[in-house]
Design a protein around this motif. Structure first.
Motif, PDB file in Angstrom:
ATOM      1  N   ALA A   1      31.560   7.654   0.121  1.00 15.82           N
ATOM      2  CA  ALA A   1      32.940   8.115   0.035  1.00 15.82           C
ATOM      3  C   ALA A   1      33.748   7.527   1.182  1.00 15.82           C
ATOM      4  N   MET A   2      33.693   6.237   1.287  1.00 15.29           N
ATOM      5  CA  MET A   2      34.392   5.427   2.289  1.00 15.29           C
ATOM      6  C   MET A   2      34.392   3.999   1.763  1.00 15.29           C
ATOM      7  N   THR A   3      35.010   3.107   2.516  1.00 21.25           N
ATOM      8  CA  THR A   3      34.934   1.683   2.176  1.00 21.25           C
ATOM      9  C   THR A   3      33.729   1.035   2.848  1.00 21.25           C
ATOM     10  N   GLY A   4      33.580   1.255   4.154  1.00 23.25           N
ATOM     11  CA  GLY A   4      32.493   0.638   4.898  1.00 23.25           C
ATOM     12  C   GLY A   4      31.135   1.178   4.509  1.00 23.25           C
ATOM     13  N   THR A   5      30.141   0.302   4.471  1.00 22.75           N
ATOM     14  CA  THR A   5      28.788   0.699   4.065  1.00 22.75           C
ATOM     15  C   THR A   5      27.739   0.341   5.110  1.00 22.75           C
ATOM     16  N   ASP A   6      28.152   0.088   6.353  1.00 24.50           N
ATOM     17  CA  ASP A   6      27.185  -0.320   7.369  1.00 24.50           C
ATOM     18  C   ASP A   6      26.247   0.814   7.770  1.00 24.50           C
ATOM     19  N   HIS A   7      26.530   2.052   7.351  1.00 27.62           N
ATOM     20  CA  HIS A   7      25.631   3.164   7.661  1.00 27.62           C
ATOM     21  C   HIS A   7      24.595   3.382   6.547  1.00 27.62           C
ATOM     22  N   VAL A   8      24.622   2.546   5.518  1.00 30.01           N
ATOM     23  CA  VAL A   8      23.680   2.631   4.399  1.00 30.01           C
ATOM     24  C   VAL A   8      22.874   1.343   4.339  1.00 30.01           C
ATOM     25  N   ASP A   9      21.565   1.474   4.143  1.00 32.39           N
ATOM     26  CA  ASP A   9      20.713   0.289   4.000  1.00 32.39           C
ATOM     27  C   ASP A   9      20.849  -0.232   2.572  1.00 32.39           C
ATOM     28  N   VAL A  10      21.892  -1.024   2.365  1.00 34.62           N
ATOM     29  CA  VAL A  10      22.210  -1.514   1.028  1.00 34.62           C
ATOM     30  C   VAL A  10      21.117  -2.444   0.512  1.00 34.62           C
ATOM     31  N   ASP A  11      20.544  -3.256   1.382  1.00 36.72           N
ATOM     32  CA  ASP A  11      19.483  -4.179   0.949  1.00 36.72           C
ATOM     33  C   ASP A  11      18.295  -3.416   0.372  1.00 36.72           C
ATOM     34  N   TYR A  12      17.892  -2.351   1.059  1.00 37.50           N
ATOM     35  CA  TYR A  12      16.775  -1.553   0.553  1.00 37.50           C
ATOM     36  C   TYR A  12      17.130  -0.971  -0.812  1.00 37.50           C
ATOM     37  N   CYS A  13      18.332  -0.471  -0.939  1.00 38.77           N
ATOM     38  CA  CYS A  13      18.759   0.110  -2.221  1.00 38.77           C
ATOM     39  C   CYS A  13      18.701  -0.930  -3.336  1.00 38.77           C
ATOM     40  N   HIS A  14      19.186  -2.129  -3.067  1.00 33.89           N
ATOM     41  CA  HIS A  14      19.148  -3.186  -4.074  1.00 33.89           C
ATOM     42  C   HIS A  14      17.708  -3.504  -4.486  1.00 33.89           C
ATOM     43  N   GLU A  15      16.842  -3.565  -3.501  1.00 39.68           N
ATOM     44  CA  GLU A  15      15.448  -3.949  -3.767  1.00 39.68           C
ATOM     45  C   GLU A  15      14.690  -2.862  -4.523  1.00 39.68           C
ATOM     46  N   ASN A  16      15.207  -1.632  -4.484  1.00 39.75           N
ATOM     47  CA  ASN A  16      14.469  -0.513  -5.081  1.00 39.75           C
ATOM     48  C   ASN A  16      15.241   0.190  -6.199  1.00 39.75           C
ATOM     49  N   GLY A  17      16.203  -0.505  -6.761  1.00 37.78           N
ATOM     50  CA  GLY A  17      16.894   0.008  -7.938  1.00 37.78           C
ATOM     51  C   GLY A  17      17.811   1.182  -7.711  1.00 37.78           C
ATOM     52  N   ILE A  18      18.235   1.375  -6.473  1.00 34.99           N
ATOM     53  CA  ILE A  18      19.191   2.442  -6.169  1.00 34.99           C
ATOM     54  C   ILE A  18      20.584   1.832  -6.130  1.00 34.99           C
ATOM     55  N   GLN A  19      21.480   2.325  -6.968  1.00 35.38           N
ATOM     56  CA  GLN A  19      22.823   1.767  -6.998  1.00 35.38           C
ATOM     57  C   GLN A  19      23.685   2.390  -5.911  1.00 35.38           C
ATOM     58  N   VAL A  20      24.524   1.555  -5.315  1.00 26.21           N
ATOM     59  CA  VAL A  20      25.406   1.993  -4.234  1.00 26.21           C
ATOM     60  C   VAL A  20      26.841   1.692  -4.640  1.00 26.21           C
ATOM     61  N   SER A  21      27.691   2.709  -4.563  1.00 24.01           N
ATOM     62  CA  SER A  21      29.116   2.498  -4.820  1.00 24.01           C
ATOM     63  C   SER A  21      29.907   2.889  -3.582  1.00 24.01           C
ATOM     64  N   ASN A  22      31.080   2.290  -3.440  1.00 21.71           N
ATOM     65  CA  ASN A  22      31.981   2.687  -2.362  1.00 21.71           C
ATOM     66  C   ASN A  22      33.390   2.805  -2.917  1.00 21.71           C
ATOM     67  N   VAL A  23      34.357   3.024  -2.053  1.00 25.56           N
ATOM     68  CA  VAL A  23      35.750   3.178  -2.488  1.00 25.56           C
ATOM     69  C   VAL A  23      36.592   2.149  -1.741  1.00 25.56           C
ATOM     70  N   PRO A  24      36.703   0.957  -2.277  1.00 24.89           N
ATOM     71  CA  PRO A  24      37.480  -0.074  -1.585  1.00 24.89           C
ATOM     72  C   PRO A  24      38.976   0.170  -1.691  1.00 24.89           C
ATOM     73  N   ALA A  25      39.668  -0.170  -0.614  1.00 22.58           N
ATOM     74  CA  ALA A  25      41.139  -0.183  -0.610  1.00 22.58           C
ATOM     75  C   ALA A  25      41.743   1.109  -1.135  1.00 22.58           C
ATOM     76  N   TYR A  26      41.210   2.250  -0.687  1.00 24.58           N
ATOM     77  CA  TYR A  26      41.741   3.515  -1.190  1.00 24.58           C
ATOM     78  C   TYR A  26      43.126   3.805  -0.632  1.00 24.58           C
ATOM     79  N   SER A  27      43.461   3.237   0.522  1.00 26.33           N
ATOM     80  CA  SER A  27      44.813   3.394   1.062  1.00 26.33           C
ATOM     81  C   SER A  27      45.006   2.418   2.209  1.00 26.33           C
ATOM     82  N   PRO A  28      45.229   1.146   1.900  1.00 26.66           N
ATOM     83  CA  PRO A  28      45.359   0.140   2.959  1.00 26.66           C
ATOM     84  C   PRO A  28      46.441   0.473   3.983  1.00 26.66           C
TER      85      PRO A  28
END
Length: 318
Positions: free
Chosen positions: A72-99
């Motif tokens: 529930a943010m734009t930045g994802t540096d607090h989530v291990d996205v690579d691990y999620c990709h490798e293990n079938g866990i989908q990751v979504s974020n909220v880009p440009a919610y209020s520039p």
């Protein structure tokens, strides 16, 4: 039946309406979840929602039921996205919610810094100006500078950077941009050397990654134009914090304002807190994103990401 765990509900202001997903589910929320608490709290979760609570590989490996991480943010540096990709866990974020939200805050920091708004407010609050000759007092305690007709260099050409540029141009600033590896754009791009040597203010609006970490060390800060200031409403770590402190204390840098530190959320032992008495330094606690309007839009879109994922048509995948 999906089990959804919101790891850090305290990141959302009390007035914000939190919509519920439109399918059968169990919902559990916590004010904040430390890394060591994640496995126990999310052991049965199929979906976790996080604003800034860390979701790392070591804990993800112990959550076999997890299917989605909703950021529930734009930045994802607090989530291990690579691990999620490798293990079938989908990751979504909220880009440009209020520039405009972050850009407004960054511009506010720049104005406060150059006009010495905080310093003069603090002076009057302290009553140190009041004496027998107060009627003839002229307030020249702190140096005030205009931003009109000065040059601002914006690091990053995304939606927030562009919003910042548009606002700065509206105040009569000469706006240029720098983006690593980018040589052509509809925006006025400059080299890193020109950015450092010609800009009266530099405002950071880029992600934190291996190429931007420590982009500004003491070496770069020394190369900045004499009298220049730097604004960071992006990510901690883009400016080396110990070098920033040295540059401010030594007079190498005329001023700095930051909304984010490297160890986020800010802690009582944060090194930059030691600079708070300096008149040329302003720090806010990662609130640039948090207007009421922006937060409501953010949470509406985050929950809609979960709805779309449940339908099999995921949106805003990282």
């Amino acid at each position: 039946m999906h089990n959804i765990v919101f790891l850090d509900k305290s990141a959302v202001a009390p007035k914000i309406h939190l919509p519920k997903p439109g399918f059968p589910h169990q919902w559990v929320e916590y004010d904040y979840t430390e890394s060591e608490q994640l496995v126990e709290r999310a052991k049965d979760a199929t979906v976790v929602v996080t604003c800034g609570a860390p979701v790392r590989a070591a804990e993800l490996a112990q959550l076999p039921k997890l299917q989605m991480v909703c950021v529930a943010m734009t930045g994802t540096d607090h989530v291990d996205v690579d691990y999620c990709h490798e293990n079938g866990i989908q990751v979504s974020n909220v880009p440009a919610y209020s520039p405009a939200t972050v850009a407004e805050h960054a511009l506010g920091l720049l104005l406060a810094l150059r006009r010495q708004i905080v310093s003069y407010h603090t002076l009057l609050k302290s009553n140190e100006w009041y004496g027998e000759d107060w009627q003839t007092n002229v307030f020249l305690d702190y140096e005030v500078n205009d931003i009109h007709a000065s040059r601002i260099g914006i690091v990053g050409t995304g939606m927030i950077g562009k919003a910042m540029g548009k606002m700065a141009a509206g105040l009569g600033m000469d706006v240029v941009y720098y983006n690593q590896g980018k040589t052509s754009s509809e925006l006025p791009l400059v080299s890193f050397d020109e950015l450092l040597e010609t800009c009266d203010a530099i405002s950071l609006h880029c992600p934190l990654n291996s190429s931007t970490r420590d982009m500004f060390t003491l070496t770069e800060l020394k190369r900045m134009k004499k009298g220049a200031v730097i604004i960071n409403a992006a990510r901690g770590g883009i400016i080396n914090e110990s070098d920033l402190a040295e540059a401010l204390r030594s007079g190498v840098l005329a001023g700095a304002a930051v909304d984010i530190v490297e160890q986020d959320p800010i802690r009582p032992d944060e090194p930059l807190l030691e600079l708070m008495e300096l008149p040329n330094f302003i720090m806010t606690p990662h609130v640039a994103w948090s207007s009421q309007q922006a937060m409501q839009g953010l949470m509406d879109r985050a929950i809609e990401n979960i709805n779309q994922w449940n339908k099999g048509t995921p949106t805003n995948l990282v």
